[in-house]
Enzyme design. Sequence first.
Site, PDB file in Angstrom:
ATOM      1  N   HIS A   1       0.830  -1.210   0.000  1.00 55.75           N
ATOM      2  CA  HIS A   1       0.000   0.000   0.000  1.00 55.75           C
ATOM      3  C   HIS A   1       0.864   1.259   0.000  1.00 55.75           C
ATOM      4  CE1 HIS A   1      -3.315  -2.478   2.169  1.00 55.75           C
ATOM      5  NE2 HIS A   1      -3.796  -2.156   0.987  1.00 55.75           N
TER       6      HIS A   1
ATOM      7  N   CYS B   1      -2.708   0.288  10.056  1.00 59.94           N
ATOM      8  CA  CYS B   1      -3.727  -0.635   9.519  1.00 59.94           C
ATOM      9  C   CYS B   1      -4.754  -1.084  10.537  1.00 59.94           C
ATOM     10  CB  CYS B   1      -3.073  -1.896   8.972  1.00 59.94           C
ATOM     11  SG  CYS B   1      -1.592  -1.595   8.062  1.00 59.94           S
TER      12      CYS B   1
END
Length: 258
Positions: free
Chosen positions: A159, A246
């Site tokens: 990401h 996250c």
Amino acid sequence: MIAITREVSPSIAACELTHLAREPIDVDRARAQHAEYERALERLGCTVQRLPAAIDMPDSVFVEDIAVVFDEVAFVTRPGAASRRAEVAAVAAALAPDRPLVHMTMPGTLDGGDVLVVGRSIFVGRTKRTSDAGIEQLRSAVERFGYLVTAASVRGCLHLKSAITALDNETLLINRRWAAAEEFEAYQLIDVDPAEPTGANIARVGTNLLYASAFPRTREQLERRGYSVTAIEVSELAKAEGAVTCCSLIFADHSQHP
Ligand code: CIR
């Protein structure tokens, strides 16, 4: 501040992996580390709202991918990995009392881990998880509030926020091998220590920073510059390719200031 978290799934060992080789994950240890993460969020001023574990959703602890929460609206994603789409319902339900929701629609995909918000600037990683159609949907949901959405390139990691995160509204922590420094030239950039390539993910919690204890060299550099860094061990969650940002959705609690 509110922090939404979700308990570690008993099936976390079956998580999605893109850049990491599968290693055994000790679920009890992952749970203990996750609890420590939640305690750190509380110490830094968050009220933690923990969602129950989802037995059939291995990656559900990584709630960041499921929504992007702004003061004005919560953008509920359609995650890039099909295995993760069932995670959406519970996270959307948890956000509904706090923000108006905008739900993504097919065929666009976007993971919250690809969205870096710095003030009114939003950078969105173009990755296997996040499509151009997904970026467009985010843009049309938030540009009316004055946010500027810019696509960013990512290579070599999952990401955008594996490669770059914000320390404050002027300064970003970057691994230049994974994010393109020239796309962030309006900012002061601090490089991760070369021995700590996965160390570019740090979570802003108010004016404090929450960071994995695995990156002492980069941390020392940040502390020398005056940043207040709380370090916690998240090694078991890291085996599932997750990092500190996250595991939570952190946002201002508007109910405190009606
Ligand atoms: C996945 O591949 O979706 C999970 N195993 C890891 C997600 C980590 N999330 C994040 O970086 N925002």
